[in-house]
Every structure is written in structure tokens, then in C-alpha cells.
Write a protein that holds these residues in place. Structure first.
Motif, mmCIF file in Angstrom:
data_model
loop_
_atom_site.group_PDB
_atom_site.id
_atom_site.type_symbol
_atom_site.label_atom_id
_atom_site.label_comp_id
_atom_site.label_asym_id
_atom_site.label_seq_id
_atom_site.Cartn_x
_atom_site.Cartn_y
_atom_site.Cartn_z
ATOM 1 N N THR A 83 0.856 -1.188 0.000
ATOM 2 C CA THR A 83 0.000 0.000 0.000
ATOM 3 C C THR A 83 0.898 1.247 0.000
ATOM 4 N N ALA A 84 0.270 2.400 -0.166
ATOM 5 C CA ALA A 84 1.032 3.656 -0.184
ATOM 6 C C ALA A 84 1.831 3.845 1.105
ATOM 7 N N LEU A 85 1.280 3.402 2.223
ATOM 8 C CA LEU A 85 1.965 3.605 3.507
ATOM 9 C C LEU A 85 3.023 2.540 3.785
ATOM 10 N N GLN A 86 3.183 1.604 2.868
ATOM 11 C CA GLN A 86 4.246 0.592 3.021
ATOM 12 C C GLN A 86 5.439 0.877 2.113
ATOM 13 N N LEU A 87 5.424 2.029 1.462
ATOM 14 C CA LEU A 87 6.505 2.350 0.510
ATOM 15 C C LEU A 87 7.724 2.884 1.256
ATOM 16 N N CYS A 88 8.512 1.967 1.821
ATOM 17 C CA CYS A 88 9.667 2.384 2.621
ATOM 18 C C CYS A 88 10.989 2.008 1.969
ATOM 19 N N VAL A 100 11.477 3.096 -4.676
ATOM 20 C CA VAL A 100 10.689 4.292 -5.024
ATOM 21 C C VAL A 100 11.483 5.177 -5.995
ATOM 22 N N ALA A 132 -6.411 4.875 -8.191
ATOM 23 C CA ALA A 132 -6.760 3.476 -7.943
ATOM 24 C C ALA A 132 -5.926 2.958 -6.780
ATOM 25 N N PRO A 133 -6.589 2.375 -5.769
ATOM 26 C CA PRO A 133 -5.824 1.787 -4.674
ATOM 27 C C PRO A 133 -4.861 0.742 -5.222
ATOM 28 N N SER A 134 -3.678 0.661 -4.669
ATOM 29 C CA SER A 134 -2.541 -0.180 -5.095
ATOM 30 C C SER A 134 -1.654 0.495 -6.135
ATOM 31 N N LEU A 135 -2.216 1.458 -6.876
ATOM 32 C CA LEU A 135 -1.456 2.055 -7.984
ATOM 33 C C LEU A 135 -0.850 3.415 -7.610
ATOM 34 N N HIS A 136 -0.404 3.536 -6.351
ATOM 35 C CA HIS A 136 0.143 4.795 -5.827
ATOM 36 C C HIS A 136 1.258 5.350 -6.702
ATOM 37 N N LEU A 137 2.308 4.540 -6.947
ATOM 38 C CA LEU A 137 3.452 5.036 -7.724
ATOM 39 C C LEU A 137 3.055 5.254 -9.184
ATOM 40 N N VAL A 174 10.022 11.637 -4.431
ATOM 41 C CA VAL A 174 10.493 10.414 -3.772
ATOM 42 C C VAL A 174 10.692 10.644 -2.270
ATOM 43 N N LEU A 179 8.776 8.934 0.943
ATOM 44 C CA LEU A 179 9.495 8.168 1.970
ATOM 45 C C LEU A 179 9.306 8.781 3.358
ATOM 46 N N THR A 229 5.821 7.819 4.544
ATOM 47 C CA THR A 229 5.798 6.446 5.059
ATOM 48 C C THR A 229 6.418 6.385 6.449
ATOM 49 N N PHE A 249 -0.666 11.146 -5.756
ATOM 50 C CA PHE A 249 -0.236 10.192 -4.718
ATOM 51 C C PHE A 249 -1.186 10.270 -3.521
ATOM 52 N N VAL A 268 -4.568 8.684 -4.116
ATOM 53 C CA VAL A 268 -4.526 7.225 -3.937
ATOM 54 C C VAL A 268 -4.507 6.879 -2.445
ATOM 55 N N THR A 291 -7.855 6.887 -0.962
ATOM 56 C CA THR A 291 -8.697 5.706 -1.235
ATOM 57 C C THR A 291 -8.265 4.524 -0.373
ATOM 58 N N GLU A 292 -6.974 4.465 -0.071
ATOM 59 C CA GLU A 292 -6.459 3.325 0.699
ATOM 60 C C GLU A 292 -6.647 3.492 2.209
#
Lengths: 283, 283
Positions: A118-123, A128, A171-176, B137, B141, B144, B187, B190, B193-194
């Protein structure tokens, strides 16, 4: 705006990035027979064997085609990687930019990023960064390289920016991916204000049955989004790459689009699914 | 949507990036007196001396403020740079995330890129990469990192994404900036939505008289765009940073905005100038 003729009439130098598979491969196969036979098609992607195979297929279909293959990594971060790509390609193949009445660059190369997250897991900083290197930075640098070689604004110059409904709808999941496509579309809107002599088509092909889509159907973090994609397949609403390119060719023959304005093939495919599922209260 | 109360009522942990000068500095100075006195304000930017000076000014204005200063480079490409920033900050200052009823992150840090160049002159790979490292980017980060520390969705969590009219309207010279702002806005759409539990304000403050704006007035590659900015100044239509933050505070007190939907303060300032000059035939 002046009436434009079909873009397929002039002797052209046509570059397609990401043409080893999927939509890019279909563009190569169909564009090859549409441009005048003394045109040159340049296929670019990382996988040079796959490009050679596309080249073989195209020459079987259209024996008079001239197809060049160029190994290319849009995410390459070497400082001079993008410099002189097209000058060198012309020189190596004993071509001159003056040989052509039109130049076309198709920015098709794209990835979807780590959609398991998810967007909040992009670490993952490297992931990235790499995402935007491939999908945004590299595309800008390739575009500059192309128009540094083909700088004559008196000649016909065309950009085809392959985008997605995801540049307009989150769209959820398509953050990047959503953010990257939104950025690319806007970059070309700015280019259109600065260089109105360049014809720019920003085109969303709709829901196309590619490896990218199949990966999302299985792995996207959002169950609601996976359901959208699964329902599209179940209801037989996905286009093949070949069908999507046939639609695109119609737009390029018609050639009445406004410069850099989002053109959508998506009403025909994904829109009702996305709006009913993701933007109602059904999530 | 449920009615939200003013965001200034809860004991908060508030982070503002790019708060050493300009709009970020004004936010620090005005937010300091708005949140309950046992709130903590975290000022982040590269220039730690300038941040200390903002801290001194704020404590003079609002002596009971608690202000932390954190040196921070949003364009840093070290793999682990963004990990644990807020965990460490809390530990170093003997604070616990449970001390707060609300957390707020203001993504204000931004640059405009090399506006002396046109879109087709963007050939410096390091510059283009660095632009998106800082403005896209690094922001992802940091976001997150913030929500990894503050992961409790039962608590009030707020994002303020400082954007620009340039995320919606393409301005010549602002190629990297327009694309970067469009990407950031998407961003957060998205993310909305999440994670609908997070309140997200995407806010364009209008034309504000900052160093960034003065640089563009003098150096932007497009004469038409420089004229827009010069006319805004001549007609006394620019807001000061303090005025722009007063407007923003009103939006945050009112707290009725839709999540991640572009909120614009721009009708009051730049819009007529931009539409008359850039989007008519006067260029």
C-alpha cells in the motif's frame, strides 16, 4: 487549430520504447505496415533478444520494413546515458535526420511499481527512486535527447505519450503508477505550451490484457481493485494489445486531438467497472 | 462525510518540512499559537541555523511553545535515511507517540527546478533526478516514515500537502514543478482511497511573495510567464506568506474539505492573470 493529415503519410523516423512485449510490441507490428515503406522504425527496450524477435515477426509481415533494434534501459542513472542516443543511432546506421519528413517518439516504456504494498508501506528508498527514474526521469531525458537530435521545428514532430485512466482516477494499489502517469501527462501539457509546433498525443488505451494487467489482477494490494480487474476479464471487456493499437491508429489517422489533452479509450472498457466498484460505497 | 472539528483543538505532534523560510516559516510561526500549548511542533529543513532562528522567533511570540528542530534533507538518497526519523525524534526528546491526540504532517518542502531552461533543454540527468528525489520520492518516503511511527488509525491523523495551481494548469518554464506537483496530488488521492481514516488537505496557497516566486519573476525561461508574475506584483495581488497561512488556517479550522481534493486559494490571486495572459492568444 489547423487541420492535420493522418500521421502515417510522411516518411518517418519512429521510436517506440518498451517495444519488446505487450502494447509496445503490438504498436511495432502494426505501425510497421502503416508508415511509408522507406520509414525507419526503432525498437527500444532492455531485452534485446525479445526486440530481435519482434523485428523478425514484423519483417515477416511487412518485408519492406526497416527496423532498428536499440538496447535501452530507461532507468539507467549514468550521467551521460541519454546523451546522443539518436545521433549515434543515425550515424551507426548511415542515416541522416534530413532523410525524414517526420519524426515520432512513442513513450510507452512503463512499470507499475510494487503493488503488493500500500502507499503507507513504501519504505524501500531504492525501489521508489528507481520507479521514478524509469517512469518519469528517464522518459524526460530520452525526450530531450530525441528533440536535441530532431530540433528542426519546421518538420513534423510527434510525441505519443502512452498514459492510463490511472493518471486521472486514483486506484488503490497504484500509488506510484497513478502519480507517475499524472506527472508525465502534466510534463507534456507544459511542453505543449512551450513548443506548440510539436504534435502531442496523450493517450490512455483502456484496459488491455497485458502481463502488467495480469500481475495486478493477482498481486495488487487492494482486493477492491483486483475485483475490478477480475470482473473486466470475466465479462470479456479487456482489449487485446492488437485491438488497443487498432484504436490508437484510428486516433492517429484522424489526427484531430488537442495537443497534450488526455485522450481516453477507457469509456469503452474499464470506466463502468471502476466507477461502480471503487467509487461507490461497495469497497 | 462526518462533521470534523477544527484541527487546532487537539494536543498535537505537528511536523512542517521546509520550515526555515517562506511559507513553511510562516506556518511555524502561526501554527505555534493555534494548537494547544502542550503540543509539539517539529521544524524540518536543511538549514538548521535558520530553523533555530524560526524557533527563537516563535518562542518569543508564544513562550509556552514546544518546538523541536530537525536537520533534514528531503533529497538524501542514502538507503536508510528516512527510516525511523520520528521514532528517533520521540526517543531523543523523551516523548511518546501516546502523548498526543493528533498527529499532523505538513509536506511543504519544495523546489522549482531549473526554470531558466525549457522542457526540451532538460538534459542534466543529475538535476532532473535530484528534482524528483526532493519533491516526490523523498516526500513519499518521509510520509511512510511518519505513518510507520504513527500507525494508530484510531487517532486523528492529518496530512497537509502544499501544492500549487501549477499542479492543474501547465505553466511554461515550470515543467519539473508542474509534473512534480501533479504527481504529489495524485499520490495523496490514492492514499485517500487506501486510508480513508487519514484527513488529507491538498492545498494551493495562491501566488505568495516568496524567494521562489522572486526567482521565477526574474529567471523563468518563458517571457509570458515572467509577465504574469510581474503583473501580479505590479497590481499588488501577491499575498505575503503570513496572509497565505491565515487563509490556510481558516480552511483547517473550518475542516470541511473533501479528502485529497485540490483546494485552491488561487482564484483570489493568480487565476485571472494566468488565464488572460497564458491561455489567451497574447503569448
Amino acid at each position: 487549430m489547423e487541420k492535420h493529415e493522418s500521421i502515417f503519410l510522411k516518411k518517418s523516423f519512429v521510436v517506440i520504447t518498451g517495444s519488446s512485449r505487450g502494447l509496445g510490441k503490438s504498436m511495432a507490428l502494426q505501425f510497421g505496415g502503416k508508415f511509408p515503406p522507406d520509414s525507419v522504425l526503432v525498437l527500444m527496450a532492455r531485452n534485446v533478444e525479445a526486440l530481435e524477435s519482434v523485428r523478425t515477426d514484423l519483417i515477416e509481415l511487412v518485408p519492406e520494413s526497416t527496423v532498428l533494434v536499440k538496447q535501452y534501459d530507461q532507468g539507467n542513472t549514468d550521467i551521460a546515458y541519454f546523451d546522443g542516443i539518436f545521433d549515434n543511432l543515425l550515424a551507426e546506421n548511415k542515416l541522416s535526420k534530413d532523410d525524414f519528413d517526420q519524426v515520432v517518439v512513442v513513450h510507452n516504456c512503463a512499470t507499475t511499481g510494487d503493488n503488493v504494498k500500500t502507499a503507507l508501506q513504501l519504505c524501500d528508498a531504492n525501489h521508489v527512486r528507481s520507479y521514478y527514474d524509469i517512469n518519469l526521469v528517464g522518459m524526460i531525458l530520452l525526450n530531450t535527447s530525441f528533440f536535441t537530435t530532431f530540433s528542426d521545428s519546421a518538420k513534423s514532430r510527434v510525441v505519443i505519450n502512452i498514459t492510463s485512466g490511472a493518471s486521472q482516477l486514483p486506484a488503490p494499489s497504484l500509488h506510484l503508477y497513478c502519480a507517475g502517469k499524472a506527472a508525465r501527462d502534466m510534463f507534456f501539457r507544459v511542453l505543449a505550451t512551450e513548443e506548440p509546433s510539436i504534435r502531442i498525443l496523450t493517450y490512455a488505451p483502456g484496459a488491455v490484457d497485458t502481463e502488467m494487467l495480469r500481475d495486478l489482477e493477482t498481486n495488487a494490494s487492494s482486493a477492491a481493485f483486483r475485483k475490478v480487474l477480475n470482473d473486466l476479464r470475466k465479462d470479456d471487456k479487456l482489449k487485446t494489445s492488437a485491438e488497443a493499437v487498432t484504436d490508437l491508429i484510428y486516433v492517429l489517422e484522424d489526427n484531430t486531438f488537442d495537443n497534450a489533452v488526455f485522450v481516453n479509450n477507457y469509456e469503452q472498457t474499464a470506466k463502468p467497472y471502476i466507477e461502480e466498484t471503487l467509487f461507490s460505497n461497495k469497497i
